[in-house]
Design a protein around this motif. Structure first.
Motif: not given
Length: 163
Positions: A88-98
């Motif tokens: 969940l945190v990894i996908f949160g970081g990807m959302a930040i990058w997105a």
């Protein structure tokens, strides 16, 4: 640095009109949902207008977004073997990058599509029945192996109660 920068410089492809959600301009990506292509989701930077107006400020913004996203993704990777919601945190970081990078938007779009397909496939009665059969078979095999181990070696507690 990303496709939005190219579109701003006049090098990139077709530009999208400003969206109602924040006036974002950039390349328009087709939104494929169940085989239907919907236009209107702009890929590219979602930085405020005053940030995009200055190239130096925009690059600084991108570096800041990358560093924050990297810290969140690294935290998620650390949480994978440790207690915590790692994925969940990894996908949160990807959302930040997105919010800033097209490649991250494409990865999240691909991931969302694959998760939706997997959820639809998991709801199929044949697949559910197969998964239940495989799970029960696996549990029976494990129970038999544990039974053989206990029969052969017995149960040895790691502490000595009788002393």
């Amino acid at each position: 640095m990303n496709a939005e920068s190219d579109a701003r410089d006049g090098i990139g492809g077709a530009s999208a009109p400003a969206t109602a959600a924040g006036g974002v301009t950039g390349k328009v990506a087709p939104d494929v949902t169940e085989g239907v292509v919907k236009e209107g989701r702009a890929f590219g930077s979602r930085a405020p207008g005053f940030v995009k107006a200055s190239r130096t400020l925009h690059v600084s913004w991108q570096v800041g977004v990358f560093v924050v996203g990297l810290a969140v993704v690294v935290g998620g990777i650390i949480m994978l073997p440790l207690p915590g919601p790692g994925w969940l945190v990894i996908f949160g970081g990807m959302a930040i990058w997105a919010t800033e990078f097209v490649w991250a938007q494409l990865v999240l779009h691909w991931t969302r599509r694959k998760v939706t397909e997997a959820a639809q496939k998991a709801l199929d009665p044949k697949v559910r029945r197969r998964n239940i059969i495989l799970t029960v078979t696996g549990l029976v095999i494990i129970a038999v192996l544990v039974g053989i181990y206990v029969w052969k070696f017995g149960i040895v507690m790691p502490w000595k109660i009788h002393e």
